[in-house]
Motif scaffolding. Structure first.
Motif, mmCIF file in Angstrom:
data_model
loop_
_atom_site.group_PDB
_atom_site.id
_atom_site.type_symbol
_atom_site.label_atom_id
_atom_site.label_comp_id
_atom_site.label_asym_id
_atom_site.label_seq_id
_atom_site.Cartn_x
_atom_site.Cartn_y
_atom_site.Cartn_z
ATOM 1 N N GLU A 129 -62.038 19.595 4.544
ATOM 2 C CA GLU A 129 -62.745 20.238 3.442
ATOM 3 C C GLU A 129 -61.912 21.392 2.896
ATOM 4 N N PHE A 130 -61.974 21.613 1.594
ATOM 5 C CA PHE A 130 -61.355 22.771 0.966
ATOM 6 C C PHE A 130 -62.005 22.999 -0.390
ATOM 7 N N ASP A 131 -62.070 24.258 -0.794
ATOM 8 C CA ASP A 131 -62.639 24.647 -2.083
ATOM 9 C C ASP A 131 -61.866 25.838 -2.607
ATOM 10 N N THR A 132 -61.779 25.935 -3.939
ATOM 11 C CA THR A 132 -61.129 27.078 -4.571
ATOM 12 C C THR A 132 -62.199 27.971 -5.178
ATOM 13 N N TYR A 133 -62.069 29.268 -4.901
ATOM 14 C CA TYR A 133 -63.044 30.261 -5.342
ATOM 15 C C TYR A 133 -62.370 31.224 -6.314
ATOM 16 N N PRO A 134 -63.021 31.501 -7.454
ATOM 17 C CA PRO A 134 -62.412 32.404 -8.437
ATOM 18 C C PRO A 134 -62.254 33.821 -7.892
ATOM 19 N N GLY A 135 -61.289 34.537 -8.431
ATOM 20 C CA GLY A 135 -61.030 35.906 -7.991
ATOM 21 C C GLY A 135 -61.879 36.911 -8.734
ATOM 22 N N GLY A 136 -61.802 38.136 -8.290
ATOM 23 C CA GLY A 136 -62.471 39.220 -8.972
ATOM 24 C C GLY A 136 -63.830 39.580 -8.427
ATOM 25 N N GLY A 137 -64.474 38.692 -7.707
ATOM 26 C CA GLY A 137 -65.792 38.989 -7.182
ATOM 27 C C GLY A 137 -66.565 37.753 -6.791
ATOM 28 N N THR A 138 -66.035 36.978 -5.864
ATOM 29 C CA THR A 138 -66.726 35.798 -5.353
ATOM 30 C C THR A 138 -67.209 36.110 -3.947
ATOM 31 N N TYR A 139 -68.502 35.975 -3.732
ATOM 32 C CA TYR A 139 -69.134 36.318 -2.453
ATOM 33 C C TYR A 139 -69.710 35.049 -1.836
ATOM 34 N N VAL A 140 -69.267 34.722 -0.614
ATOM 35 C CA VAL A 140 -69.707 33.512 0.073
ATOM 36 C C VAL A 140 -70.272 33.926 1.437
ATOM 37 N N PRO A 141 -71.574 34.167 1.522
ATOM 38 C CA PRO A 141 -72.165 34.631 2.775
ATOM 39 C C PRO A 141 -72.342 33.538 3.821
ATOM 40 N N ASP A 142 -72.263 32.258 3.403
ATOM 41 C CA ASP A 142 -72.462 31.146 4.333
ATOM 42 C C ASP A 142 -71.584 29.978 3.883
ATOM 43 N N SER A 143 -70.352 29.952 4.369
ATOM 44 C CA SER A 143 -69.422 28.896 3.980
ATOM 45 C C SER A 143 -69.939 27.536 4.448
ATOM 46 N N PRO A 144 -69.739 26.487 3.628
ATOM 47 C CA PRO A 144 -70.208 25.157 4.032
ATOM 48 C C PRO A 144 -69.398 24.527 5.168
ATOM 49 N N TYR A 145 -68.313 25.176 5.591
ATOM 50 C CA TYR A 145 -67.487 24.720 6.711
ATOM 51 C C TYR A 145 -66.740 25.919 7.285
ATOM 52 N N ALA A 146 -66.215 25.763 8.493
ATOM 53 C CA ALA A 146 -65.422 26.822 9.119
ATOM 54 C C ALA A 146 -64.087 26.921 8.398
ATOM 55 N N VAL A 147 -63.766 28.103 7.887
ATOM 56 C CA VAL A 147 -62.512 28.329 7.177
ATOM 57 C C VAL A 147 -61.462 28.741 8.200
ATOM 58 N N ARG A 148 -60.381 27.942 8.274
ATOM 59 C CA ARG A 148 -59.313 28.207 9.246
ATOM 60 C C ARG A 148 -58.008 28.669 8.611
ATOM 61 N N ALA A 149 -57.923 28.553 7.280
ATOM 62 C CA ALA A 149 -56.724 28.980 6.551
ATOM 63 C C ALA A 149 -57.082 29.162 5.079
ATOM 64 N N PHE A 150 -56.185 29.838 4.352
ATOM 65 C CA PHE A 150 -56.404 30.024 2.926
ATOM 66 C C PHE A 150 -55.081 30.121 2.203
ATOM 67 N N LYS A 151 -55.134 29.959 0.867
ATOM 68 C CA LYS A 151 -53.993 30.166 -0.024
ATOM 69 C C LYS A 151 -54.484 30.991 -1.200
ATOM 70 N N ILE A 152 -53.703 32.008 -1.565
ATOM 71 C CA ILE A 152 -53.974 32.773 -2.769
ATOM 72 C C ILE A 152 -53.084 32.190 -3.874
ATOM 73 N N ALA A 153 -53.680 31.818 -4.999
ATOM 74 C CA ALA A 153 -52.940 31.196 -6.093
ATOM 75 C C ALA A 153 -52.247 32.238 -6.966
ATOM 76 N N GLU A 154 -51.185 31.800 -7.633
ATOM 77 C CA GLU A 154 -50.464 32.672 -8.567
ATOM 78 C C GLU A 154 -51.384 33.110 -9.697
ATOM 79 N N ARG A 155 -52.141 32.214 -10.239
ATOM 80 C CA ARG A 155 -53.143 32.482 -11.300
ATOM 81 C C ARG A 155 -54.071 31.336 -11.422
#
Length: 118
Positions: free
Chosen positions: A92-118
């Motif tokens: 599973e993976f999802d991209t979340y917009p920057g600036g103010g995205t709040y995820v209090p209950d992720s639909p899966y355990a997040v084990r890694a992330f990538k920050i995009a250039e834009r």
């Protein structure tokens, strides 16, 4: 002020388009930061990442195999959260917009992330 609710395919994740209620509930994740917590509801010790200490477009596994169950993206850039510690798109993976995205209950355990250039 407006609140947007997104229902994810594998669970419910609240995404707040404005931080009015989420800021207090999310442990004060500052502008410019990506903050992750090991439990839902922003509970447990917070792990913080900033653009100054994170490689853009690189897979960043969470330390010691401790997955995150809630997170806040205030980096100003899109962040992709991965179930896989190697950022593999077979899990599973999802991209979340920057600036103010709040995820209090992720639909899966997040084990890694990538920050995009834009």
């Amino acid at each position: 002020m407006r609140t947007t609710l997104l229902v994810a395919a594998l669970g419910t994740a609240a995404l707040f388009s404005t931080p009015f209620a989420a800021d207090a509930a999310s442990g004060g994740c500052a502008a410019g930061q990506l903050c992750l917590w090991p439990k839902t509801g922003y509970e447990g010790p917070r792990e913080t990442h900033e653009l100054s200490d994170t490689d853009i477009e690189s897979c960043v596994p969470l330390p010691d195999g401790r997955p995150a169950r809630s997170f806040v993206n205030r980096t100003g850039r899109p962040v992709t959260a991965f179930q896989s510690a190697e950022c593999a798109e077979t899990g599973e993976f999802d991209t979340y917009p920057g600036g103010g995205t709040y995820v209090p209950d992720s639909p899966y355990a997040v084990r890694a992330f990538k920050i995009a250039e834009r």
